[in-house]
Design a protein around this motif. Structure first.
Motif, mmCIF file in Angstrom:
data_model
loop_
_atom_site.group_PDB
_atom_site.id
_atom_site.type_symbol
_atom_site.label_atom_id
_atom_site.label_comp_id
_atom_site.label_asym_id
_atom_site.label_seq_id
_atom_site.Cartn_x
_atom_site.Cartn_y
_atom_site.Cartn_z
ATOM 1 N N ARG A 83 -10.866 -0.035 -9.688
ATOM 2 C CA ARG A 83 -10.250 -0.673 -8.519
ATOM 3 C C ARG A 83 -9.914 0.310 -7.400
ATOM 4 O O ARG A 83 -9.378 -0.093 -6.368
ATOM 5 C CB ARG A 83 -8.969 -1.407 -8.924
ATOM 6 C CG ARG A 83 -9.176 -2.456 -9.965
ATOM 7 C CD ARG A 83 -9.912 -3.630 -9.390
ATOM 8 N NE ARG A 83 -10.103 -4.633 -10.423
ATOM 9 C CZ ARG A 83 -11.093 -5.487 -10.435
ATOM 10 N NH1 ARG A 83 -11.965 -5.493 -9.475
ATOM 11 N NH2 ARG A 83 -11.224 -6.357 -11.411
ATOM 12 N N GLY A 84 -10.183 1.603 -7.612
ATOM 13 C CA GLY A 84 -9.885 2.593 -6.586
ATOM 14 C C GLY A 84 -8.404 2.835 -6.391
ATOM 15 O O GLY A 84 -7.967 3.163 -5.289
ATOM 16 N N GLN A 85 -7.624 2.676 -7.456
ATOM 17 C CA GLN A 85 -6.180 2.906 -7.391
ATOM 18 C C GLN A 85 -5.859 4.221 -8.105
ATOM 19 O O GLN A 85 -6.674 4.749 -8.852
ATOM 20 C CB GLN A 85 -5.426 1.737 -8.020
ATOM 21 C CG GLN A 85 -5.777 0.384 -7.422
ATOM 22 C CD GLN A 85 -5.566 0.302 -5.918
ATOM 23 O OE1 GLN A 85 -4.682 0.919 -5.350
ATOM 24 N NE2 GLN A 85 -6.414 -0.473 -5.258
ATOM 25 N N ARG A 86 -4.675 4.737 -7.898
ATOM 26 C CA ARG A 86 -4.319 6.047 -8.468
ATOM 27 C C ARG A 86 -3.405 5.884 -9.679
ATOM 28 O O ARG A 86 -2.270 5.407 -9.555
ATOM 29 C CB ARG A 86 -3.626 6.894 -7.418
ATOM 30 C CG ARG A 86 -3.340 8.288 -7.928
ATOM 31 C CD ARG A 86 -2.968 9.204 -6.808
ATOM 32 N NE ARG A 86 -2.653 10.505 -7.371
ATOM 33 C CZ ARG A 86 -1.679 11.265 -6.962
ATOM 34 N NH1 ARG A 86 -0.933 10.886 -5.950
ATOM 35 N NH2 ARG A 86 -1.450 12.413 -7.536
ATOM 36 N N ARG A 123 -0.220 3.933 -8.405
ATOM 37 C CA ARG A 123 0.032 3.885 -6.952
ATOM 38 C C ARG A 123 -1.073 3.058 -6.297
ATOM 39 O O ARG A 123 -2.253 3.291 -6.545
ATOM 40 C CB ARG A 123 0.066 5.274 -6.330
ATOM 41 C CG ARG A 123 0.341 5.212 -4.829
ATOM 42 C CD ARG A 123 0.637 6.542 -4.197
ATOM 43 N NE ARG A 123 1.640 7.323 -4.880
ATOM 44 C CZ ARG A 123 2.957 7.137 -4.834
ATOM 45 N NH1 ARG A 123 3.463 6.123 -4.152
ATOM 46 N NH2 ARG A 123 3.771 7.949 -5.479
ATOM 47 N N ARG A 124 -0.675 2.117 -5.454
ATOM 48 C CA ARG A 124 -1.644 1.315 -4.722
ATOM 49 C C ARG A 124 -2.158 2.135 -3.543
ATOM 50 O O ARG A 124 -1.376 2.597 -2.708
ATOM 51 C CB ARG A 124 -1.021 0.017 -4.231
ATOM 52 C CG ARG A 124 -2.039 -0.838 -3.520
ATOM 53 C CD ARG A 124 -1.535 -2.199 -3.220
ATOM 54 N NE ARG A 124 -2.598 -2.946 -2.549
ATOM 55 C CZ ARG A 124 -2.452 -4.160 -2.115
ATOM 56 N NH1 ARG A 124 -1.309 -4.794 -2.284
ATOM 57 N NH2 ARG A 124 -3.450 -4.770 -1.519
ATOM 58 N N THR A 125 -3.459 2.310 -3.473
ATOM 59 C CA THR A 125 -4.053 3.148 -2.423
ATOM 60 C C THR A 125 -4.633 2.347 -1.277
ATOM 61 O O THR A 125 -4.889 2.898 -0.208
ATOM 62 C CB THR A 125 -5.168 4.042 -3.004
ATOM 63 O OG1 THR A 125 -6.176 3.217 -3.560
ATOM 64 C CG2 THR A 125 -4.602 4.973 -4.053
ATOM 65 N N ARG A 126 -4.877 1.045 -1.514
ATOM 66 C CA ARG A 126 -5.431 0.206 -0.434
ATOM 67 C C ARG A 126 -5.086 -1.227 -0.660
ATOM 68 O O ARG A 126 -4.687 -1.657 -1.685
ATOM 69 C CB ARG A 126 -6.931 0.370 -0.304
ATOM 70 C CG ARG A 126 -7.659 0.190 -1.625
ATOM 71 C CD ARG A 126 -9.107 0.527 -1.451
ATOM 72 N NE ARG A 126 -9.648 0.642 -2.797
ATOM 73 C CZ ARG A 126 -10.809 0.178 -3.149
ATOM 74 N NH1 ARG A 126 -11.566 -0.411 -2.284
ATOM 75 N NH2 ARG A 126 -11.236 0.309 -4.360
ATOM 76 N N VAL A 147 0.863 -1.182 0.000
ATOM 77 C CA VAL A 147 0.000 0.000 0.000
ATOM 78 C C VAL A 147 0.896 1.228 0.000
ATOM 79 O O VAL A 147 1.886 1.294 0.727
ATOM 80 C CB VAL A 147 -0.945 -0.011 1.220
ATOM 81 C CG1 VAL A 147 -1.717 1.303 1.325
ATOM 82 C CG2 VAL A 147 -1.912 -1.182 1.114
ATOM 83 N N ASP A 148 0.585 2.178 -0.836
ATOM 84 C CA ASP A 148 1.362 3.408 -1.069
ATOM 85 C C ASP A 148 2.548 3.157 -1.993
ATOM 86 O O ASP A 148 3.275 4.091 -2.317
ATOM 87 C CB ASP A 148 1.831 4.058 0.220
ATOM 88 C CG ASP A 148 1.134 5.379 0.463
ATOM 89 O OD1 ASP A 148 0.332 5.790 -0.387
ATOM 90 O OD2 ASP A 148 1.400 5.999 1.499
#
Length: 86
Positions: free
Chosen positions: A64-67, A83-86, A40-41
């Protein structure tokens, strides 16, 4: 480049997924399979030369809610940075 960080090439990714030479939907499948390796991050770079990846990667990130940080040209294909957000 896309809406996001000034230069996605400045950051070394935590994971690189090489999908060069693979056609849709394989680059996204490769990305999804390896995404769990990214902390994550952390960031992942997807290397792809399939023209569909330009639309598929940002769409996958939204779903997927990623950036999606952007993309940069490579000698062959592009590097898409996420970027992985979760």
């Amino acid at each position: 480049m896309s809406d996001a960080d000034p230069d996605p090439g400045l950051e070394a990714p935590d994971v690189v997924v090489d999908a060069l030479g693979r056609l849709c939907p394989l680059p996204i499948i490769d990305l999804a399979r390896r995404f769990g390796e990214v902390p994550v991050d952390g960031t992942v770079a997807l290397l792809a030369d399939d023209p569909a990846a330009a639309a598929d990667v940002p769409a996958w990130c939204r779903l997927r809610g990623q950036r999606f940080l952007g993309a940069r040209d490579l000698p062959t294909g592009r590097a898409y940075l996420i970027r992985r957000t979760r």
